[in-house]
Every structure is written in structure tokens, then in C-alpha cells.
Design a protein around this motif. Structure first.
Motif, short mmCIF file in Angstrom:
data_model
loop_
_atom_site.label_atom_id
_atom_site.label_comp_id
_atom_site.label_asym_id
_atom_site.label_seq_id
_atom_site.Cartn_x
_atom_site.Cartn_y
_atom_site.Cartn_z
N ARG A 1 0.83 -1.20 0.00
CA ARG A 1 0.00 0.00 0.00
C ARG A 1 0.87 1.24 0.00
N ALA A 2 0.24 2.37 -0.31
CA ALA A 2 0.93 3.65 -0.21
C ALA A 2 1.03 4.09 1.24
N GLY A 3 2.00 4.89 1.53
CA GLY A 3 2.08 5.51 2.84
C GLY A 3 1.12 6.68 2.95
N THR A 4 0.98 7.19 4.16
CA THR A 4 0.11 8.34 4.40
C THR A 4 0.91 9.49 5.00
N PRO A 5 0.45 10.72 4.81
CA PRO A 5 1.11 11.85 5.46
C PRO A 5 1.18 11.71 6.98
N ASP A 6 0.15 11.12 7.58
CA ASP A 6 0.15 10.97 9.03
C ASP A 6 1.27 10.04 9.51
N GLU A 7 1.62 9.04 8.70
CA GLU A 7 2.69 8.13 9.09
C GLU A 7 4.05 8.83 9.06
N VAL A 8 4.25 9.70 8.09
CA VAL A 8 5.48 10.49 8.07
C VAL A 8 5.50 11.45 9.25
N ALA A 9 4.35 12.08 9.51
CA ALA A 9 4.27 13.03 10.62
C ALA A 9 4.56 12.36 11.95
N ALA A 10 4.09 11.13 12.13
CA ALA A 10 4.34 10.42 13.39
C ALA A 10 5.83 10.16 13.59
N THR A 11 6.54 9.86 12.50
CA THR A 11 7.99 9.64 12.60
C THR A 11 8.70 10.93 12.95
N VAL A 12 8.31 12.01 12.32
CA VAL A 12 8.89 13.32 12.64
C VAL A 12 8.63 13.66 14.10
N HIS A 13 7.41 13.45 14.54
CA HIS A 13 7.04 13.78 15.92
C HIS A 13 7.88 12.97 16.91
#
Length: 241
Positions: free
Chosen positions: A204-216
Motif C-alpha cells: 500500500r501507499a504511505g500516508t502523510p500521518d505516518e510520516v508526521a508520526a515519525t517526525v514527531h
């Protein structure tokens, strides 16, 4: 205690999700971008803890003026501004256009991060973080955009050495294919989308929220010994596949 967080390119896509993640934590978030409408819309949607500042991150004067208006203390800087500028420019048919296209990608994806980080350096405090958004393209030999993101990763290693003695970490989060962004300017074919998803192990594709969680996470107290790294958020997609 609420932190002061800057998110460049914080009005849309991944940047918008990052803005929301920090706002939901009760942090004070300042988002920047060249286009007034999306950053002001994002700030209005998130509420009083988020404010917008129009700033072209490739312009040293605008970056300097923005930094002059910041609080004395900045806890987190997220360099999210950027993208593949080739989608907005004519195909190179001569050396002058070729040079302009390469410089545009370097300006958008590397110079913005360099300028903003330098501008806020003296405000970054112990326990702070600089997190830059890279790309799987850095390892795929994919032209000027990929080269610019590879340069960003190399700069991050250099920058981590400068920030480390101040107690500040510096990392890159490198997404693979992420749905619901403006990256492809609505020009991604369904066939190509399926190819990109097929490269992942997750299907599946990733989501913006998954990138945001890593940044956070990288900006949290639990990540103080993580620095000079590139963390991939790509579903296990191998760069050469």
C-alpha cells in the motif's frame, strides 16, 4: 511545557500532517510557505496554537526577516518545504534551461533547509531537533530532484556535527510513495501508482500521518540519541526495485 515548532511548507500534504501532529500535542506551531492561502487555511483549521507566515525559503532576505520575528527559543525545526520542481518547469532543451532546472531543485530541497536552519540556529536549545524531509529518490539515481535530496542527507550529517554540542539532534525522514499530497501535481497515472505500491512490502501507499508520526517521534525526548540518520518511511520499498 509547550514547545515552539517551525514547519516549513506546513500548509499542505506531509507538512500539513506534521503541523497537525505538533498542534495536537499542544505545541505552538509556526508554518511557512510561499502561498498565503494554504498556510492560512491550515492555521485557521488548527486554531490558536498555529500561526502562518508567508516566506519563500529560497530567499535569504525573506528567511532572515522571518527569523527576526521569532521567539528567543525554538525547540523544533521541520524543513518540509520542497518538492520536484521539474513538474513546474519546461523540459530542458538547452544548457541554460538545464542549469536553471537543476538549480531550482537544489534551491527548493537543499537551500531552503540550509537557510532556515542557519537563520534559527542561535534560537535552537538543548533538547531541540532539526528534522528535514528527504525522499527515497535520493537513492534511486532519479535526476535533479533525487540528487538534491541526496545532498540534503549529506548536509544533515554535516549539520548534526554542528548542532550536537548544543544538545540538538538533526535527522532526515525519507518517505517513499505517499498518498494525498500535491507531489505529482495530479499527473500520476494509475499504472504508475500501482507500480510504486508494488515496490513496497506492505502492499500500500504511505500516508502523510505516518510520516508526521515519525517526525514527531524524532522531536521527542525518547529520540535524544538518534542523530545524523536517515529514517525511511516507505513500506520497505527498495530504492533500486
Amino acid at each position: 511545557m509547550a514547545r515552539t515548532v517551525i514547519v516549513t511548507g506546513g500548509g499542505t500534504g506531509i507538512g500539513r500532517a506534521i503541523t497537525a501532529a505538533f498542534a495536537e500535542s499542544g505545541d505552538s506551531v509556526i508554518i511557512t510557505g510561499r502561498r498565503r492561502e494554504p498556510i492560512e487555511a491550515a492555521a485557521a483549521e488548527e486554531g490558536a496554537g498555529v500561526r502562518a507566515a508567508v516566506c519563500d525559503g529560497t530567499d535569504p532576505e525573506q528567511v532572515g526577516a522571518f527569523a527576526d520575528g521569532l521567539p528567543e527559543r525554538v525547540d523544533v525545526l521541520v524543513n518540509c518545504a520542497g518538492g520536484n520542481t521539474d513538474y513546474d518547469r519546461e523540459q530542458a532543451r538547452d544548457l541554460a534551461t538545464l542549469a536553471a532546472n537543476w538549480r531550482a531543485n537544489m534551491d527548493a530541497n537543499l537551500v531552503t533547509a540550509v537557510l532556515m536552519t542557519e537563520a534559527v540556529r542561535d534560537r535552537l536549545t538543548g533538547g531541540g531537533s532539526v528534522i528535514s524531509i528527504g525522499s527515497i529518490a535520493a537513492d534511486k539515481g532519479s535526476g535533479p530532484y533525487g540528487v538534491a535530496k541526496a545532498a540534503l542527507a549529506s548536509w544533515n550529517v554535516y549539520e548534526s556535527g554542528r548542532l550536537g554540542p548544543r544538545g540538538v539532534t538533526a535527522n532526515v525522514v525519507a518517505p517513499g510513495y505517499i498518498d494525498d499530497t500535491e507531489f505529482f501535481r495530479d499527473g500520476l497515472s494509475e499504472e504508475r501508482r500501482e507500480q510504486l505500491i508494488g515496490m513496497t512490502r506492505t502492499g500500500r501507499a504511505g500516508t502523510p500521518d505516518e510520516v508526521a508520526a515519525t517526525v514527531h517521534f524524532l522531536a521527542s525526548g525518547s529520540a535524544r540519541q538518534i542523530t545524523a540518520q536517515v529514517l525511511a518511511v516507505n513500506g520497505g520499498a527498495h530504492p533500486t526495485r
